[in-house]
Design an enzyme around this catalytic site. Structure first.
Site, mmCIF file in Angstrom:
data_model
loop_
_atom_site.group_PDB
_atom_site.id
_atom_site.type_symbol
_atom_site.label_atom_id
_atom_site.label_comp_id
_atom_site.label_asym_id
_atom_site.label_seq_id
_atom_site.Cartn_x
_atom_site.Cartn_y
_atom_site.Cartn_z
ATOM 1 N N SER A 12 9.906 5.340 -2.433
ATOM 2 C CA SER A 12 10.298 6.031 -4.708
ATOM 3 C C SER A 12 10.907 7.202 -4.575
ATOM 4 O O SER A 12 11.217 8.223 -3.880
ATOM 5 C CB SER A 12 8.173 6.544 -4.802
ATOM 6 O OG SER A 12 9.127 6.862 -5.886
ATOM 7 N N HIS A 37 11.417 1.380 -4.819
ATOM 8 C CA HIS A 37 10.270 1.554 -5.712
ATOM 9 C C HIS A 37 11.017 2.860 -6.891
ATOM 10 O O HIS A 37 11.210 3.848 -6.851
ATOM 11 C CB HIS A 37 9.432 2.452 -4.762
ATOM 12 C CG HIS A 37 7.441 2.143 -5.509
ATOM 13 N ND1 HIS A 37 7.306 0.956 -6.304
ATOM 14 C CD2 HIS A 37 7.415 3.887 -7.012
ATOM 15 C CE1 HIS A 37 6.017 1.761 -6.994
ATOM 16 N NE2 HIS A 37 5.635 3.605 -7.699
ATOM 17 N N ASP A 39 10.049 4.527 -10.356
ATOM 18 C CA ASP A 39 8.809 5.094 -11.588
ATOM 19 C C ASP A 39 9.253 5.518 -12.683
ATOM 20 O O ASP A 39 9.995 6.581 -12.633
ATOM 21 C CB ASP A 39 8.669 6.204 -10.420
ATOM 22 C CG ASP A 39 7.575 5.802 -9.044
ATOM 23 O OD1 ASP A 39 6.246 5.423 -9.066
ATOM 24 O OD2 ASP A 39 7.852 6.767 -8.208
ATOM 25 N N MET A 41 8.215 6.618 -15.944
ATOM 26 C CA MET A 41 7.202 7.775 -16.758
ATOM 27 C C MET A 41 7.367 7.548 -18.170
ATOM 28 O O MET A 41 8.269 8.576 -18.167
ATOM 29 C CB MET A 41 6.603 8.517 -15.879
ATOM 30 C CG MET A 41 6.265 9.027 -14.311
ATOM 31 S SD MET A 41 5.662 10.168 -13.414
ATOM 32 C CE MET A 41 5.665 8.989 -12.100
ATOM 33 N N HIS A 70 8.129 0.765 -11.024
ATOM 34 C CA HIS A 70 6.456 0.822 -11.334
ATOM 35 C C HIS A 70 6.106 2.052 -12.548
ATOM 36 O O HIS A 70 6.882 2.056 -12.835
ATOM 37 C CB HIS A 70 5.481 1.926 -10.662
ATOM 38 C CG HIS A 70 4.439 2.388 -10.445
ATOM 39 N ND1 HIS A 70 4.190 3.203 -9.822
ATOM 40 C CD2 HIS A 70 3.275 1.944 -11.183
ATOM 41 C CE1 HIS A 70 2.721 3.776 -9.864
ATOM 42 N NE2 HIS A 70 2.570 2.966 -11.147
ATOM 43 N N MET A 72 4.670 3.678 -15.500
ATOM 44 C CA MET A 72 3.328 4.387 -16.193
ATOM 45 C C MET A 72 3.559 4.305 -17.464
ATOM 46 O O MET A 72 3.615 6.033 -17.572
ATOM 47 C CB MET A 72 3.690 5.707 -15.470
ATOM 48 C CG MET A 72 3.192 5.129 -13.625
ATOM 49 S SD MET A 72 3.571 6.356 -12.515
ATOM 50 C CE MET A 72 4.944 6.405 -11.920
ATOM 51 N N MET A 141 -3.680 2.733 -6.536
ATOM 52 C CA MET A 141 -2.553 4.069 -6.553
ATOM 53 C C MET A 141 -3.965 4.820 -5.396
ATOM 54 O O MET A 141 -4.873 4.314 -5.919
ATOM 55 C CB MET A 141 -3.226 4.134 -7.889
ATOM 56 C CG MET A 141 -1.824 3.750 -8.827
ATOM 57 S SD MET A 141 -0.612 4.142 -8.058
ATOM 58 C CE MET A 141 0.155 5.696 -7.913
ATOM 59 N N ASP A 177 0.762 3.551 -2.738
ATOM 60 C CA ASP A 177 1.068 4.581 -3.748
ATOM 61 C C ASP A 177 0.569 5.574 -3.621
ATOM 62 O O ASP A 177 -0.387 5.586 -4.218
ATOM 63 C CB ASP A 177 2.140 3.858 -5.154
ATOM 64 C CG ASP A 177 2.519 4.835 -5.591
ATOM 65 O OD1 ASP A 177 3.503 5.804 -4.831
ATOM 66 O OD2 ASP A 177 3.175 4.403 -6.984
HETATM 67 C C1 DX5 Z 1 3.418 8.607 -8.238
HETATM 68 C C2 DX5 Z 1 4.912 7.703 -8.417
HETATM 69 C C3 DX5 Z 1 4.583 7.462 -6.739
HETATM 70 C C4 DX5 Z 1 4.961 8.067 -6.196
HETATM 71 C C5 DX5 Z 1 4.806 8.379 -4.567
HETATM 72 O O1 DX5 Z 1 2.810 8.251 -9.900
HETATM 73 O O2 DX5 Z 1 3.291 6.223 -8.941
HETATM 74 O O3 DX5 Z 1 5.196 6.066 -6.642
HETATM 75 O O4 DX5 Z 1 6.419 9.039 -6.108
HETATM 76 O O5 DX5 Z 1 4.752 10.232 -4.386
HETATM 77 P P1 DX5 Z 1 4.586 10.282 -2.968
HETATM 78 O O6 DX5 Z 1 5.498 9.908 -1.324
HETATM 79 O O7 DX5 Z 1 5.084 12.109 -2.788
HETATM 80 O O8 DX5 Z 1 2.852 10.771 -3.117
HETATM 81 ZN ZN ZN Z 2 4.637 4.457 -8.037
#
Ligand code: DX5
Ligand code: ZN
Length: 218
Positions: A12, A37, A39, A41, A70, A72, A141, A177
């Site tokens: 990620s 990956h 993320d 947000m 991903h 969010m 998750m 994740d």
């Molecule tokens: C959290 C994300 C993850 C995050 C994981 O909301 O969806 O992908 O980057 O980070 P680590 O591996 O540090 O928990």
């Molecule tokens: Zn993620």
């Protein structure tokens, strides 16, 4: 139940150096990453903001790996075409943000992408049971989404096992994740996950990306 599909490691980039995002992606791919990956947000679905389709498009040429977005975000439908155009291979939406999940998943496939659904820790697997034939990936998750570097929630292990049983015999990735490290990875793989996202355990590793990826792969 042990994973029967090959293990995929998806770093990620949330934990990477955003000032050099393209280079970070190229470096982690060279170090053995299978997927990248991403993320996304929106500050609404989760209490944090990251990046969207224009940034992904800008770094698309950094490597040839599978780009795994991903999302969010609230109301993802309006933005799905932008992510497809940016060049991602897969789009994962959150079931909690999709009142018409089957319609959203069908739309992702119409756009030429693999369709994934993510479940927050509190969301039961029954919410996606009706969509299995429209799914290419289920993301359980293992932290509450929004931030990297959180602690793995052990209580998610039975949920991973149940998800593995639910998708058994189907061509569906079982992704996890949040809080994935060399210590937690064997537990999620033993529970049936085959696709592991890791942010801080890779980009924050002092020993380098390749060693960190190998340690997680086991
Ligand atoms: C959290 C994300 C993850 C995050 C994981 O909301 O969806 O992908 O980057 O980070 P680590 O591996 O540090 O928990
Ligand atoms: Zn993620």
């Amino acid at each position: 139940m042990a994973a029967s599909k090959p293990v995929i490691i998806a770093p990620s980039v949330l934990a990477s150096n955003f000032a050099a995002l393209g280079q970070e992606i190229a470096d982690v791919r060279r170090a053995g990453a299978d997927w990248i990956h991403l993320d996304v947000m929106d500050g609404q679905f989760v209490p944090n903001l990251t990046f969207g389709a224009p940034i992904i498009q800008a770094v698309r040429s950094s490597c040839d790996a599978y780009f795994d977005a991903h999302l969010m975000i609230e109301t993802p439908d309006a933005l799905l075409a932008d992510f497809a155009k940016a060049g991602v291979e897969g789009i994962t939406v959150h079931v909690e943000a999709c009142p018409h999940l089957d319609r959203t998943l069908s739309y992702i496939r119409e756009l030429g992408c693999k369709a994934g659904v993510a479940l927050n820790p509190a969301t039961p697997l029954g919410t996606i049971q009706h969509c299995l034939d429209r799914l290419d990936l289920v993301l359980v998750m293992t932290v509450n989404p929004g931030f990297g570097g959180q602690r793995f929630i052990d209580a998610m292990l039975p949920k991973i096992q149940q998800a593995a049983t639910m998708i058994e015999g189907r061509d569906i990735q079982l992704q996890v994740d949040g809080g994935i490290t060399a210590e937690t990875a064997p537990k999620v793989i033993a529970a049936g996950a085959n696709n592991l996202v890791a942010g801080s355990a890779i980009f924050g590793a002092s020993q380098g990306y390749a060693q960190a990826i190998n340690a997680i792969r086991g």
